[in-house]
Design an enzyme around this catalytic site. Structure first.
Site, PDB file in Angstrom:
ATOM      1  N   HIS A  27      36.225  44.109  50.418  1.00  0.00           N
ATOM      2  CA  HIS A  27      36.447  43.381  49.017  1.00  0.00           C
ATOM      3  C   HIS A  27      35.040  43.511  48.674  1.00  0.00           C
ATOM      4  CE1 HIS A  27      36.868  40.086  46.234  1.00  0.00           C
ATOM      5  NE2 HIS A  27      37.957  40.650  45.956  1.00  0.00           N
ATOM      6  N   HIS A  69      33.679  44.259  38.897  1.00  0.00           N
ATOM      7  CA  HIS A  69      34.911  43.555  38.804  1.00  0.00           C
ATOM      8  C   HIS A  69      35.313  43.076  37.579  1.00  0.00           C
ATOM      9  CE1 HIS A  69      37.006  39.450  39.339  1.00  0.00           C
ATOM     10  NE2 HIS A  69      37.764  40.405  40.180  1.00  0.00           N
TER      11      HIS A  69
HETATM   12 CA    CA Z   1      39.793  43.761  43.174  1.00  0.00          CA
END
Ligand code: CA
Length: 335
Positions: A27, A69
């Site tokens: 992630h 992000h």
């Molecule tokens: Ca993501």
């Protein structure tokens, strides 16, 4: 020629079928250890043995997909100090207002609170201590890095790009999907045999990807913990058996918040929703997000308990994790 084509298709399909389960998805890279979405974090995730590495994508002023992000730059870079006059009326600094060349002048740091300057995750890479060489990278730069590492190590680490906020981009007169798909195709990610999962939270865009934009690769519909997405997507309706059956004709899997699969009560007992079983009944893969050793779900007693609940009990097919090595250690022991 026809036989060659069949052999190629079968070979490719076999390669995907032989993928390990459950999948360890890094992630934002090895974000538990290095500032998220830097090439350093991606290289480390590769070294730690991630099966897939995630790229969150937003557009720059010059319409280049960059790996970030947020649509904002002020919680992971020194933009406020370097370009103080470039904030919008809301006080935020938007990636869309900066060219790639300008973004390259920014120093990426561990994620912090833009108002207080405090690190979001106190025990991670020291905020503000990253060397100036930690930069924002473009999608192409990251794909080149992963391809290079795959070549030099002999590993086959896949990619897991996310189209961030398509509705917001459209409101700004931009089309994030149209900018990203040709780059993926150019780097060999175009079919379901390729080691790529494209992901998005907005159902309207997911439908558009399969329809108007003709995306033939694997597609994951992300399902947030809240009731609705900004495009009006009603998540509660998607996680029912009926909702999942409709999704099965569209996507290859779902990426739900962990709380949609399992929650914990005050005594530390896990309570399962049955979502993974309902998704599996219509042949949808399930890749929940996000495992964080330093930010466990409310009431969850340990990282081991979280892994066991997701993989051993719920039978999830993969997970997004900030700690590639610790999740990989758990699944390697269970595989
Ligand atoms: Ca993501």
């Amino acid at each position: 020629m026809k036989h060659l084509l069949i052999a190629l298709v079968c070979g490719a399909a076999a390669a995907v079928a032989a993928e390990p389960r459950p999948l360890v998805i890094a992630h934002r890279g090895a974000s538990g250890y290095l500032p998220e979405h830097t090439l350093e974090a991606k290289a480390y995730a590769h070294a730690l043995g991630a099966d897939y590495i995630e790229q969150d994508l937003v557009l720059s002023k010059d319409n280049v997909p960059v790996v970030l992000h947020d649509i904002h730059l002020d919680t992971t870079t020194d933009v406020a100090a370097r370009f103080p006059e470039r904030k919008r009326a809301d006080g935020r600094y938007y990636a869309l207002d900066f060219t790639v060349a300008e973004m390259k002048q920014l120093q990426v740091r561990e994620r912090f609170n833009a108002k207080t300057g405090a690190a979001v995750f106190a025990r991670r890479y020291p905020s503000g201590k990253a060397p100036a060489s930690y930069q924002i990278s473009t999608l192409e730069e990251e794909l080149q890095l992963i391809a290079g590492l795959n070549a030099s190590t002999g590993r086959k680490t896949g990619i897991y790009p996310e189209l961030k906020q398509p509705t917001w981009h459209r409101g700004q007169g931009r089309d994030i999907s149209k900018a990203v798909l040709p780059i993926l195709a150019r780097h060999g990610y175009a079919t379901k045999a390729d080691l790529c999962f494209l992901q998005c939270f907005e159902l309207t865009e997911v439908k558009r990807l399969r329809g108007e934009l003709g995306w033939q690769g694997r597609l994951i519909f992300l399902i947030g913990a809240g009731a609705k997405e900004v495009d009006g997507t009603d998540y509660a309706a998607q996680v029912t058996a009926e909702g999942l059956r409709a999704l099965a004709g569209l996507v290859d899997g779902i990426g739900p918040a962990i709380s949609r699969i399992v929650t914990w009560d005050e005594s530390g007992a896990a309570k399962h929703t049955g979502l993974v079983a309902r998704a599996h009944a219509v042949k949808l893969a399930v890749h929940p997000y996000t495992v964080r050793a330093d930010d466990l779900p409310k009431g969850c007693p340990s990282l081991d308990a979280l892994h066991a609940a997701l993989f051993r009990d719920a039978k999830a097919d993969g997970v997004f994790t900030d700690f590639t090595d610790r999740t990989k250690a758990w699944v390697d022991a269970a595989r």
